[in-house]
Design an enzyme around this catalytic site. Structure first.
Site, PDB file in Angstrom:
ATOM      1  N   MET A 101      -5.407 -10.433   7.471  1.00  0.00           N
ATOM      2  CA  MET A 101      -5.898  -9.361   6.618  1.00  0.00           C
ATOM      3  C   MET A 101      -7.053  -9.848   5.726  1.00  0.00           C
ATOM      4  O   MET A 101      -8.081  -9.200   5.614  1.00  0.00           O
ATOM      5  CB  MET A 101      -4.759  -8.811   5.752  1.00  0.00           C
ATOM      6  N   LYS A 122     -26.805   8.315   3.694  1.00  0.00           N
ATOM      7  CA  LYS A 122     -25.428   8.803   3.807  1.00  0.00           C
ATOM      8  C   LYS A 122     -24.474   7.625   3.973  1.00  0.00           C
ATOM      9  O   LYS A 122     -24.915   6.517   4.316  1.00  0.00           O
ATOM     10  CB  LYS A 122     -25.329   9.739   5.008  1.00  0.00           C
ATOM     11  N   TYR A 144      -1.168 -16.638  12.801  1.00  0.00           N
ATOM     12  CA  TYR A 144      -0.099 -15.745  13.261  1.00  0.00           C
ATOM     13  C   TYR A 144       0.001 -15.763  14.788  1.00  0.00           C
ATOM     14  O   TYR A 144      -1.027 -15.774  15.480  1.00  0.00           O
ATOM     15  CB  TYR A 144      -0.406 -14.295  12.869  1.00  0.00           C
TER      16      TYR A 144
HETATM   17  C1  LIG Z   1     -27.923   9.562  10.280  1.00  0.00           C
HETATM   18  C2  LIG Z   1     -28.958  10.500  10.678  1.00  0.00           C
HETATM   19  C3  LIG Z   1     -30.260  10.046  10.973  1.00  0.00           C
HETATM   20  C4  LIG Z   1     -30.650   8.604  10.995  1.00  0.00           C
HETATM   21  O1  LIG Z   1     -30.314   8.046  12.233  1.00  0.00           O
HETATM   22  P1  LIG Z   1     -30.715   6.578  12.618  1.00  0.00           P
HETATM   23  O2  LIG Z   1     -30.344   6.467  14.039  1.00  0.00           O
HETATM   24  O3  LIG Z   1     -29.933   5.679  11.753  1.00  0.00           O
HETATM   25  O4  LIG Z   1     -32.164   6.459  12.376  1.00  0.00           O
HETATM   26  C5  LIG Z   1     -31.220  10.997  11.241  1.00  0.00           C
HETATM   27  N1  LIG Z   1     -30.930  12.318  11.243  1.00  0.00           N
HETATM   28  C6  LIG Z   1     -29.683  12.777  10.990  1.00  0.00           C
HETATM   29  C7  LIG Z   1     -29.433  14.223  11.027  1.00  0.00           C
HETATM   30  C8  LIG Z   1     -28.667  11.884  10.704  1.00  0.00           C
HETATM   31  O5  LIG Z   1     -27.451  12.338  10.457  1.00  0.00           O
END
Ligand SMILES: *Cc1c(COP(=O)(O)O)cnc(C)c1O
Length: 815
Positions: free
Chosen positions: A759, A484, A710
């Site tokens: 930036m 994801k 800056y």
């Molecule tokens: C992101 C996610 C994981 C993975 O988690 P990690 O801590 O990166 O291993 C596992 N299960 C679900 C439902 C997630 O959303």
């Protein structure tokens, strides 16, 4: 090698079924990397992790006619079988026979670090002195070494092979098949694998390689190594190298001082040479190189000449995204038939439908033999390239023999200026060129984002990390990789494609579009969408994605969409249970209604899962136990009512490490792939996957009292050297780590960020390091680590990775 099937069976006492007269020149053990079926036999190797026999059918489809296996698995009359007792044993026996019947002088390299670099440097220094054969890439394992030895041909005079071990008693096995004339022990690191009791045991094991060597060349900086070698091998010729002055070959001056050449004492003489990289590992490898060259009889002046000719060697085949949706695989540091075969093997791993090849004249001595280019062209013709670009006057003569769209040019420049160059799109482009053609210029032009800031993703490390997690689990437990948020910022397609190649069971994305994108690019592994938004159910179904369902509301919406689209088979869904995270999920008292709903609709529960809130927190064990209990209870209830057994899963990366017993049928790995473990012992075993790097744009000298950036927040208290580097908060470096909170690495030293982060730029204080413009700057990698960097930013590695801007080029490394 070149044997008939009869000879192969005869030498190894194996049974032959089929044609005794077929010629075998290559052995393939990975069905996916077969680049040519001609004269190739597939050897099905069974290991505790995998069965090679599973892949026999697919190799037959690729045209393989000779199979070496422990049992005959098909009645196809076209196939010749060599039936062996144990395939690995067969491979070893054959390699031993082959090596012992060759006439080469051999060099065997072992040690914890530097084996591959030293081998490549030796090869670079020696290939035009001797007909030389070497291990491909870092083929040094129990399988890699025998396969390397089998590359020896009658013409070869010198062989340079790496020998690796990972467990006690392995070196004896390696030495049984390969006994080098010259043995080299590079460096023994203090971190030893957990398979060894202690360092002494590791050293004892490694030096078993030298049992039959005449000469041993070894790093003599470690007393334990010196004692063991001099005690055990006193009758042999011993040459030591290292930083300490008692070594036969050592550095005599302060090598960190860049004003001076590096000076090296070789027995009674001294040589000096220019070195642009001066870290200890590189210099130690250079000393090893000098020692071997000396032992081979080269004069001191010739040794200096050879060192000066070595360029920093990019050994890794690098893959970079290019303009017009091209993917460029750059393998242009040397060109010979072996490396061409390796590159062809390598590109099998990418399933880009269209592939192009850029190939130049070969410049080594072999290439003047008329049959040489014919062999090259035959090999090229087997690869199904869409387009082939030949560069150079020799190879262009063979354009007529190429069986696809072919273009020829007399130089790299004329190719770059041509219309056909402009028109390459949507292809994997393999660049293979002899050095003098400088084909890396092609890569530079095609590369997507030109500035030198990059996020390097080491896919080997990622796989290693997955395997470390797998080693904790039962062999049958499935694994889902969470990709994801663009695979935590690393590039979801590239990571998914790699994982698919390595047989991951499931992929997990957050939203439907991420999944659809993967499908469009050819990913076929099952994909779960964790948080499908209701307007996207159509996409979910059209792209054959599997939704997470967490409430009756979304369940009804999804089932309505299924009806609307007229889906007739039972559609797989994944039920999320609420067990204590209080985010999403069905609660215990909703289960019977849920089971009824499922029974009355066109869906099947593929899996039941939940998520732990505190798997990474040692103090919150009791909360995890509470969640685990809830999960066990509620999931059992659902399973009983459903009347079938879906997959169950609850562990994320830190769950795998800390609650292994609750693995159920599947686990979900995420951050663990990136080398982060919330468990100290495992952390030591993981490798660094992600490196964020850039280069110094400019260095300015600042007088006492002058200010930087800056708001003038840095004021020099003494004369200082300030380097500007081209990354800023728009690249994902938080503004809050300015003003000496964050550090970066230049020349292997940690130095502070000074002034305010801008930036697109930030400034660092390089007063205490010997840095120059254009030098590499490491934002994070090993040092500072991703965790260190997250600490500067007052956040966690997840947020750091997902905040790195898409404009930072992602580069993928596979050895
Ligand atoms: C992101 C996610 C994981 C993975 O988690 P990690 O801590 O990166 O291993 C596992 N299960 C679900 C439902 C997630 O959303």
């Amino acid at each position: 090698m070149k044997y008939t099937t009869q000879e192969l069976a005869f030498f190894t006492n194996s049974e032959l079924i089929g044609n005794p007269k077929l010629i075998v020149k290559n052995l393939a053990f990975d069905s996916r990397s077969i680049y040519s079926s001609k004269n190739t036999a597939f050897i099905a190797i069974n290991s505790s992790k995998n069965s090679g026999e599973k892949y026999i059918e697919s190799t037959i489809e690729k045209g393989i006619e000779v199979i070496i296996a422990e049992k005959k698995t098909s009645d196809n009359p076209q196939i010749t079988w060599i039936i062996v007792k144990n395939s690995l044993q067969f491979l070893r026996q054959l390699a031993k026979y082959h090596f012992e019947n060759s006439y080469i002088k051999s060099i065997g390299i072992t040690g914890s670090n530097g084996k591959t670099i030293l081998k490549e440097w030796l090869y670079q220094s020696l290939w035009n002195e001797y007909q030389t054969v070497k291990s491909p890439k870092s083929f040094n394992s129990q399988i890699g070494l025998p396969l390397s030895l089998l590359q020896i041909n009658a013409k070869h005079e010198l062989g340079i092979f790496e020998v690796g071990i990972s467990k006690p008693n392995e070196m004896e096995l390696q030495e049984e098949i390969f006994h080098p004339n010259i043995g080299v022990l590079t460096y023994i690191g203090s971190a030893h694998s957990s398979n060894f009791e202690n360092e002494a045991e590791l050293i004892d094991e490694k030096i078993k390689l030298f049992k039959h060597s005449k000469t041993i060349i070894y790093n003599g900086d470690k007393e334990l190594v010196v004692n063991k070698i001099t005690n055990l091998h006193s009758s042999k010729k011993l040459i030591s190298f290292g930083f300490k002055s008692n070594n036969d070959i050592h550095i005599t001056n302060d090598y960190k001082n860049r004003q001076e050449l590096v000076k090296v004492k070789i027995f009674d003489d001294e040589i000096e040479f220019e070195a642009s990289t001066r870290d200890e590992a590189t210099l130690s490898n250079a000393l090893a190189l000098i020692s071997v060259l000396k032992e081979l009889g080269f004069s001191n002046s010739k040794i200096v000449e050879k060192i000066n000719a070595l360029r920093a060697i990019e050994m890794r085949l690098e893959a970079v995204e290019g303009v017009r949706n091209n993917l460029i695989i750059n393998d242009s540091y040397n060109l010979d038939l072996d490396s061409l075969k390796i590159a062809f093997q390598f590109i099998q791993e990418y399933n880009k439908p269209k592939k192009a090849l850029v190939l130049t004249d070969f410049v080594d001595s072999d290439s003047h033999n008329p049959s040489f280019y014919k062999e090259v062209i035959d090999l090229v013709n087997e690869q199904n390239f869409k387009q082939v670009f030949l560069i150079g006057t020799e190879i262009s003569n063979f354009a007529k023999d190429i069986k696809t769209n072919v273009f020829s040019f007399d130089s790299t420049s004329s190719f770059i200026e041509s219309k056909s160059f402009e028109e390459i799109d949507n292809q994997l482009i393999l660049l293979k060129g002899a050095r003098k053609f400088e084909v890396e210029r092609i890569k530079d032009i095609l590369e997507l984002r030109k500035h030198e800031t990059r996020l390097e993703v080491n896919l080997n490390a990622l796989l290693h990390n997955i395997n470390v997690h797998k080693s904790l689990l039962k062999p049958e437990t499935k694994m889902m990789a969470m990709v994801k948020a663009n695979a935590y910022g690393l590039g979801s397609f590239e990571i998914s494609e790699f994982l698919q190649h390595h047989h991951i069971d499931y992929l997990g994305v957050a939203v439907a579009d991420e999944g659809a994108d993967l499908r469009k690019k050819g990913i076929t592994t099952p994909i779960i969408v964790m948080n499908p938004e209701q307007h996207s159910y159509r996409t979910v179904i059209e792209y054959n994605l599997e939704p997470e369902i967490y409430s009756f509301r979304v369940l009804e919406l999804f089932c309505n969409e299924l009806k609307k689209l007229g889906v007739t088979e039972k559609y797989p869904i994944h039920i999320k249970l609420e067990t204590g995270m209080h985010r999403l999920g069905f609660k215990d008292d909703e289960i019977s209604q849920l089971a009824d709903f499922v029974a009355n609709n066109n869906i099947k529960v593929q899996s039941i899962f939940s998520h732990l809130a505190t798997a990474d927190m040692p103090d919150e064990k009791s909360y995890v136990e509470f969640q685990l209990e809830n999960f066990e209870k509620t999931s059992n209830k659902l399973i009983n009512l459903l009347g079938y057994q879906p997959i169950r899963h609850i562990l994320n990366s830190s769950g795998i490490l800390n609650y292994t017993d609750n693995q159920y049928d599947m686990v979900r790995i995420g951050i663990g792939m990136m080398g982060i473990a919330y468990n100290d012992e495992i952390q030591k075993k993981l490798q660094n996957t992600v490196s964020f790097k850039t280069v110094i744009s400019q260095i300015s000298n600042i007088n006492t009292g002058e200010t930087v950036g800056y708001g003038r927040r840095f004021k020099a208290e003494k004369e200082s050297k300030i380097a500007t580097i081209p990354v800023g908060y728009a690249d994902g470096i938080p503004r809050l780590i300015g003003n000496k909170i964050g550090k970066v690495n230049v020349q292997n030293q940690l130095i502070s960020i000074v002034g305010t982060v801008c930036m697109d730029m930030l400034m660092v204080d390089v007063s205490d390091v010997t840095a120059k413009e254009g030098d590499d700057v490491i934002i994070f990698s090993e040092k500072p680590s991703l965790i260190d960097f997250a600490n500067y930013c007052n956040t966690i590695p997840y947020e750091v990775l997902t905040s790195i801007s898409p404009r930072v080029k992602r580069v993928y490394i596979k050895d």
